[in-house]
Every structure is written in C-alpha cells, then in structure tokens.
Design a protein around this motif. Structure first.
Motif, short mmCIF file in Angstrom:
data_model
loop_
_atom_site.label_atom_id
_atom_site.label_comp_id
_atom_site.label_asym_id
_atom_site.label_seq_id
_atom_site.Cartn_x
_atom_site.Cartn_y
_atom_site.Cartn_z
N HIS A 1 0.80 -1.22 0.00
CA HIS A 1 0.00 0.00 0.00
C HIS A 1 0.83 1.28 0.00
CE1 HIS A 1 0.93 0.22 4.28
NE2 HIS A 1 0.46 -1.00 4.42
N SER A 2 2.15 1.18 0.13
CA SER A 2 3.01 2.35 -0.06
C SER A 2 4.19 1.91 -0.92
CB SER A 2 3.48 2.93 1.29
OG SER A 2 4.31 2.03 1.99
N PRO A 3 4.69 2.79 -1.79
CA PRO A 3 5.66 2.37 -2.81
C PRO A 3 6.83 1.56 -2.23
CG PRO A 3 4.99 4.63 -3.20
CD PRO A 3 4.39 4.24 -1.88
N LEU B 1 1.64 -6.06 -10.01
CA LEU B 1 2.25 -4.84 -9.50
C LEU B 1 2.32 -3.76 -10.57
CD1 LEU B 1 5.31 -6.53 -7.68
CD2 LEU B 1 3.13 -5.83 -6.64
N HIS B 2 2.30 -2.52 -10.12
CA HIS B 2 2.52 -1.40 -11.02
C HIS B 2 3.43 -0.40 -10.34
CE1 HIS B 2 -0.94 -0.05 -8.55
NE2 HIS B 2 -0.44 1.17 -8.72
N TRP B 3 4.09 0.41 -11.14
CA TRP B 3 5.04 1.38 -10.64
C TRP B 3 4.33 2.69 -10.30
CZ3 TRP B 3 9.93 0.70 -9.15
CH2 TRP B 3 10.72 1.83 -8.89
N HIS B 4 4.70 3.28 -9.17
CA HIS B 4 4.11 4.56 -8.76
C HIS B 4 5.22 5.53 -8.40
CE1 HIS B 4 1.02 7.24 -7.03
NE2 HIS B 4 1.95 7.54 -6.13
N ASP B 5 5.28 6.65 -9.10
CA ASP B 5 6.25 7.70 -8.81
C ASP B 5 5.60 8.78 -7.96
OD1 ASP B 5 8.78 7.09 -9.91
OD2 ASP B 5 8.02 7.49 -11.93
N MET C 1 12.73 15.98 -6.05
CA MET C 1 13.27 14.66 -6.35
C MET C 1 12.10 13.70 -6.57
SD MET C 1 16.39 14.36 -3.60
CE MET C 1 16.96 12.85 -4.35
N THR C 2 12.25 12.84 -7.55
CA THR C 2 11.21 11.85 -7.84
C THR C 2 11.65 10.49 -7.31
OG1 THR C 2 10.46 13.02 -9.81
CG2 THR C 2 9.88 10.70 -9.64
#
Length: 318
Positions: A189-191, A252-256, A268-269
C-alpha cells in the motif's frame, strides 16, 4: 528465535489542523523531515552544526533514533550505515485537502531502545506539528496517541488534555503461522522500492528472492543493532535459501511521487511498486518465512522505509 515480546511498537498519532491544508500525494518525506528537525532541536545538547565528530554522538537520543551510528567493526562486514529504529507511516496515498479542525492521522513504529524515548518522541512531534507542515507551514495540534497491539486494537497512552504517558507493554508477539498455508499475499500500500546495485527494480525485474533477502536483512539488522538480538541475523542465509522454493505471482505497477529535498534544495522523484504480490511454496516453507513477512508489516522493506515506503499487509491463503 524468540517470537514473543519483541521490542517493537506501533503508535497512532491524531492531530487537528488549525487552518486549511493540502497534503501532497505522499506525505512520508514531509513528516519525516519535520520530525527529524524538531527532534534534533529538542535533543541536541552541543548545538554543533552536524552530528559528525560530536562527543555525545553515540549516546544522544537524536542519533540513536534518527541517525543511527554504525559500529566501528562487525563480524559480517563494515557498515557505513545501519537501519534506524523508527518508521513513520503517513496517511494513505493521494493528495488530501483538510479544513481547519479536521484530523491528521498517521502512525509511527519504534524498535528497541527507541521505545524508551517515547516521551521525547511525542514532545518532538508536538513541536514539529505546531511549527507547521508543507511549504505553507500550516500548524496542527497533537491531540491523542494510541498504542496499536498485534491484533490492531488501539489503546490510548497519551491525550493532550491529560498529558501523562500511560504505561503499556510496547511489545509485539508474532502469531503462529496459520495451518495449511498454500500462499502468502502481500498487499503493498506504499511504494516498495527494492534495489540492485543502487538501481530500483521495476515489477518485471523483481522476484521472491530479492524480496525475502532484503526483508530478512532489514529485520535482522534492526533487531540486532537496536535490540541486541543477534539470533535473527544467523537465520538470514537460510531465508535466502528458502526463497528458491518460492513461486511468485506479481500484480504490481510502478508509482512515482515527488518530494522536495531540503538538503539538496530541489525536487526529487522517488517511486516503487504497488499492488498484490503472491508467494506460493510448500506449507512448511511458508511457515518458516511467516515470521519475517509478518514483521515486515511493522518494519517495512526496501529503500526509504523510515518514511513509510515499502508498507504492506499480509494475508495467508489456505
């Protein structure tokens, strides 16, 4: 390994905004930065510009909580850095608008000796919140703190109108593995930012071994350096070996997300994976992995765990 009375405690902090505010998509960095600055201000006795070279560095509450000092020597390797004894768990992902009088709710996990500094930690949070969050410095008042036990039940330990810290166990017992496990599911639930040679791994690059080895190492180091429990470290190679028996299915998916670095004075990313990660293996293998994965719900895993990244909930499928 002792699975009862582990020196790990999670607290829920409830504050009330004094004015309207908009929190960013992910507030972990914001909360950590304000807390660290406030803790250093109230704990530092020498007022040196940096902690390096301070004669009190090894005993200062600030460094022992927020900037853990690695030992000069270690049987496994020489550490340039070690995990800190805290995790700040921000509100759920997503920018959040709040009106004056509405609540801000977040959590903090303390491990080992950091639990003994709870009064100082709460005083630092009072100061951090009163000085204000976001670039607009919107202030808030800490109203209540609850200790959250292993069953997710809340027990009030501090209230603003009754500011006496109440006694509570501040311990965690790992429950036994459920019978007849066929799979363990992580709902991230958090990156979660797992890295290899300093580079983040995207969903297609991940595997069970990377997850389990990273998690086992983090759990073992936190309990060794902050609680004196070396027996966990002895089991890390076994955990890595068990990973060879695990099949994983990743949804899964990527989250910036973007944060402002006060140190570097620039945006900053950062990013990591979110979603569902299923681990399947023989029941006895999953039972051996269970304590590590269960504790990961408190200690998180991967890069920037202290600001709440790498958080997940664990579900057992029979």
């Amino acid at each position: 390994m002792m699975l009862a009375d582990l020196p790990i405690a999670r607290y829920r902090l409830t504050a009330r905004w004094r004015a309207p505010v908009r929190l960013p998509d992910y507030a972990g960095s914001l909360l950590r930065g304000q807390f660290g600055a406030a803790l250093r201000h109230v704990a530092c006795m020498t007022r040196q510009p940096s902690c390096g070279g301070c004669p009190l560095q090894s005993t200062c509450p600030y460094t022992r909580i927020f900037e853990a000092v690695p030992p000069p020597a270690h049987a496994l390797q020489n550490f340039s850095a070690i995990p800190n004894a805290y995790v700040i768990e921000p509100p759920p992902l997503g920018a959040m608008d709040s009106a004056a009088g509405e609540e801000l709710v977040f959590h903090m996990v303390l491990a080992g000796a950091a639990r003994e500094q709870l009064a100082l930690v709460l005083f630092a949070w009072q100061r951090a919140l009163a000085q204000g969050l976001t670039r607009q410095r919107v202030p808030a008042d800490l109203m209540q703190v609850d200790w959250i036990d292993a069953q997710q039940q809340a027990h009030a330990v501090w209230k603003a109108d009754e500011p006496m810290l109440l006694d509570h166990p501040a311990l965690l017992a790992v429950p036994p593995a459920p019978p007849s496990i066929q799979a363990l599911v992580l709902q991230i639930h958090s990156p979660m930012r797992l890295q290899q040679q300093g580079k983040p791994l995207r969903p297609q690059q991940l595997g069970a071994r990377t997850l389990l080895a990273t998690l086992a190492r983090r759990v073992a180091l936190v309990l060794e350096f902050h609680a004196g429990q070396t027996q966990w470290g002895e089991q890390v190679p076994q955990v890595a070996a068990l990973a060879a028996q695990v099949q994983d299915e990743r949804e899964l998916h990527w989250h910036d997300w973007t944060r402002f670095s006060s140190r570097q004075q620039q945006e900053m990313t950062l990013g990591g994976v979110l979603g569902r990660w299923t681990l399947s293996a023989p029941g006895e293998t999953l039972a051996e992995l269970w304590p590590w994965l269960w504790l990961g719900q408190w200690l998180h895993v991967g890069k920037n765990a202290t600001m709440g990244m790498g958080g997940y909930s664990l579900e057992a499928l029979a």
